[in-house]
Design a protein around this motif. Structure first.
Motif, PDB file in Angstrom:
ATOM      1  N   SER A 235       0.803  -1.223   0.000  1.00  0.00           N
ATOM      2  CA  SER A 235       0.000   0.000   0.000  1.00  0.00           C
ATOM      3  C   SER A 235       0.839   1.278   0.000  1.00  0.00           C
ATOM      4  O   SER A 235       0.357   2.326  -0.434  1.00  0.00           O
ATOM      5  CB  SER A 235      -0.975   0.012   1.176  1.00  0.00           C
TER       6      SER A 235
ATOM      7  N   TRP B 254       0.906   3.128  -3.492  1.00  0.00           N
ATOM      8  CA  TRP B 254      -0.159   4.006  -3.990  1.00  0.00           C
ATOM      9  C   TRP B 254      -0.708   4.933  -2.916  1.00  0.00           C
ATOM     10  O   TRP B 254      -1.499   5.806  -3.206  1.00  0.00           O
ATOM     11  CB  TRP B 254      -1.299   3.216  -4.625  1.00  0.00           C
ATOM     12  N   ARG B 255      -0.259   4.737  -1.683  1.00  0.00           N
ATOM     13  CA  ARG B 255      -0.697   5.606  -0.592  1.00  0.00           C
ATOM     14  C   ARG B 255       0.473   5.798   0.372  1.00  0.00           C
ATOM     15  O   ARG B 255       0.438   5.340   1.513  1.00  0.00           O
ATOM     16  CB  ARG B 255      -1.893   4.960   0.115  1.00  0.00           C
TER      17      ARG B 255
ATOM     18  N   ARG C  90       8.282   0.531  -5.425  1.00  0.00           N
ATOM     19  CA  ARG C  90       8.536   1.948  -5.668  1.00  0.00           C
ATOM     20  C   ARG C  90       9.470   2.468  -4.596  1.00  0.00           C
ATOM     21  O   ARG C  90       9.364   2.102  -3.423  1.00  0.00           O
ATOM     22  CB  ARG C  90       7.235   2.768  -5.625  1.00  0.00           C
TER      23      ARG C  90
ATOM     24  N   LEU D 188       0.187  -0.284 -12.091  1.00  0.00           N
ATOM     25  CA  LEU D 188       1.584   0.158 -12.134  1.00  0.00           C
ATOM     26  C   LEU D 188       2.437  -0.704 -13.061  1.00  0.00           C
ATOM     27  O   LEU D 188       3.651  -0.509 -13.154  1.00  0.00           O
ATOM     28  CB  LEU D 188       2.184   0.146 -10.718  1.00  0.00           C
TER      29      LEU D 188
ATOM     30  N   HIS E 128      -3.946  -2.280  -7.959  1.00  0.00           N
ATOM     31  CA  HIS E 128      -2.943  -1.216  -7.989  1.00  0.00           C
ATOM     32  C   HIS E 128      -1.633  -1.697  -8.615  1.00  0.00           C
ATOM     33  O   HIS E 128      -1.002  -0.952  -9.373  1.00  0.00           O
ATOM     34  CB  HIS E 128      -2.687  -0.673  -6.585  1.00  0.00           C
TER      35      HIS E 128
END
Length: 187
Positions: A20, A23-24, A73, A165, A161
């Protein structure tokens, strides 16, 4: 000032996200890059007793386990935001102590190798559930519902998600299909 005499805050500080956080992230950052972590893989191996389950009916969430590799990421944090970012991440990820803080070297999309701040699963923690079969994991996921919602939604959101990506996690896609098949069969 010579490089080896620079203070810690003058160094680049990166955070690695594999779930998570991708994306957050929840903390200010100046740069985001796709990043490959070797030596660990993303796995539904953590019993969630707060966010996606309860102590009585835990859910299952992601952790990093040894072996393989993980596409995620990396976020570069400005020096003036490092302390706040670390505090935020510790509050978010270390709630029950099931994750261990680590320095994780990753390869960025542009070829640079950087050390990142991240979290791996603590295999000695009571919430760690490595080596579950897909069926065992599916049962836990279907039963789990915590303050952030059902564990099934966490898995489905993660798969969605990741796909958005450009990351196709075969194991998570397979597990989601098994979870949904089991949910359908129990109706």
């Amino acid at each position: 000032m010579e490089k080896d005499q620079q203070s810690e805050t003058d160094q680049e500080f990166w955070v690695f996200g594999y779930g998570s956080l991708m994306w957050r992230p929840g903390f200010p950052h100046e740069e985001t890059q796709p990043a490959l972590l070797r030596g660990y893989h993303r796995s539904m191996c953590i019993l969630s007793i707060r966010y996606r389950g309860t102590p009585e009916k835990p859910g299952l969430v992601l952790g990093l386990e040894e072996g393989g590799e993980c596409m995620g990421r990396a976020y570069r944090v400005a020096p003036e935001h490092i302390a706040d970012a670390v505090r935020y991440l510790q509050d978010r990820e270390l709630v029950t102590g099931v994750y261990l803080e680590r320095t994780l070297p990753v390869t960025l999309e542009d070829g640079r190798v950087v050390d990142t701040y991240g979290f791996i699963a603590d295999k000695d923690h009571v919430q760690y559930r490595g080596a579950l079969t897909d069926r065992e994991a599916a049962e836990i996921i279907l039963a789990g519902h915590g303050q952030e919602g059902p564990a099934r939604d966490y898995l489905a959101n993660t798969v969605g998600h990741l796909e958005a990506l450009g990351i196709h996690d075969v194991d998570l896609v397979r597990l989601l299909a098994i979870v949904d098949e089991a949910a359908q069969a129990s109706r």
